[in-house]
Design an enzyme around this catalytic site. Structure first.
Site, PDB file in Angstrom:
ATOM      1  N   GLU A  40       0.835  -1.198   0.000  1.00  0.00           N
ATOM      2  CA  GLU A  40       0.000   0.000   0.000  1.00  0.00           C
ATOM      3  C   GLU A  40       0.871   1.249   0.000  1.00  0.00           C
ATOM      4  OE1 GLU A  40      -2.747   1.381   3.573  1.00  0.00           O
ATOM      5  OE2 GLU A  40      -1.495  -0.287   4.229  1.00  0.00           O
ATOM      6  N   ASP A  85      12.248  -5.830  14.656  1.00  0.00           N
ATOM      7  CA  ASP A  85      13.019  -4.629  14.303  1.00  0.00           C
ATOM      8  C   ASP A  85      12.140  -3.388  14.440  1.00  0.00           C
ATOM      9  OD1 ASP A  85      15.319  -3.253  13.580  1.00  0.00           O
ATOM     10  OD2 ASP A  85      14.920  -3.410  11.432  1.00  0.00           O
ATOM     11  N   LYS A  87      11.471   0.089  15.419  1.00  0.00           N
ATOM     12  CA  LYS A  87      12.285   1.293  15.621  1.00  0.00           C
ATOM     13  C   LYS A  87      11.532   2.444  14.971  1.00  0.00           C
ATOM     14  CE  LYS A  87      14.957   0.160  11.459  1.00  0.00           C
ATOM     15  NZ  LYS A  87      16.294  -0.199  10.938  1.00  0.00           N
ATOM     16  N   ALA A  89      12.036   4.326  12.439  1.00  0.00           N
ATOM     17  CA  ALA A  89      11.964   4.288  10.968  1.00  0.00           C
ATOM     18  C   ALA A  89      10.912   3.303  10.474  1.00  0.00           C
ATOM     19  CB  ALA A  89      13.327   3.931  10.384  1.00  0.00           C
ATOM     20  N   ASN A  90      10.507   2.350  11.315  1.00  0.00           N
ATOM     21  CA  ASN A  90       9.518   1.346  10.916  1.00  0.00           C
ATOM     22  C   ASN A  90       8.123   1.626  11.472  1.00  0.00           C
ATOM     23  OD1 ASN A  90      11.237  -0.126   9.309  1.00  0.00           O
ATOM     24  ND2 ASN A  90      11.871  -1.493  10.956  1.00  0.00           N
TER      25      ASN A  90
END
Length: 197
Positions: A40, A85, A87, A89-90
């Protein structure tokens, strides 16, 4: 071949996650020799970019991010998938305020045998002690990582930042974090939980 196998296994597992707080994967395949994922298209920005531009986060905004992220993680964990993971940024904040968890690229399907014991996957500053020392992990490592992000949003610093990787690892494994109240002393939370269902 091992990375390609991991790519398909984890893309398929992430593709089975249909939740408002997890990015939707529509398809995967290969173009020539290049694997691809169709997902998406989101409008907004990731939390890492926002944290670089904003220093003092209102408690209500932090709570909103926490609740939506936790809902997405809870759904993934119920399906047997640990992200591993989590963080800034995710975590993606859409223009309409919806929070989406991104990048299950190192996600671990709990029934999978692909990840060998002792393999270190994730981003050090946000990793749980169990992850660092190579123990078997479950959804609690994602909750730990989310807790680190919330600590950083509230205080402006990560709980464990040392002069080098070895010292950081030792701190995460052995030391308690500095209490939030000592860093953000005197500031009271002025939000209502009822405002963020």
């Amino acid at each position: 071949p091992q990375l390609r196998k991991r790519f398909y296994t984890e893309a398929r597992s992430a593709g089975n996650l249909r939740h408002p707080n997890i990015i939707t994967i529509f398809d995967l395949g290969e173009d020539g020799q290049t694997p691809f994922i169709v997902m998406e298209l989101l409008q907004g920005t990731d939390l890492k970019s926002m944290m670089q531009n904003e220093q003092n986060w209102p408690f209500g905004k932090i709570l909103n991010i926490a609740i939506q992220s936790a809902k997405g993680l809870s759904f993934a964990h119920q399906k047997g998938i640990v992200h591993r993971d989590i963080k800034p940024a995710n975590i993606f904040i859409c223009q309409d305020g919806i929070v989406k968890i991104l990048d299950f690229g190192v996600a671990h399907v709990l029934s999978s045998t692909m990840t060998q014991a002792g393999m270190l996957l994730g981003s050090l500053g946000y990793m749980a002690p169990e992850q660092i020392i190579g123990e078997k992990v479950d959804g609690r490592v994602d909750l730990y990582s989310l807790g680190v992000i919330l600590y950083e949003l509230i205080t402006g610093v990560k709980p464990f930042v040392e002069k080098d990787i070895t010292s950081t690892i030792q701190a995460i494994i052995k030391n308690p974090p500095v209490p939030i109240g000592k860093i953000r002393e005197g500031q009271q939370a002025t939000f209502s939980v009822a405002a963020y269902p």
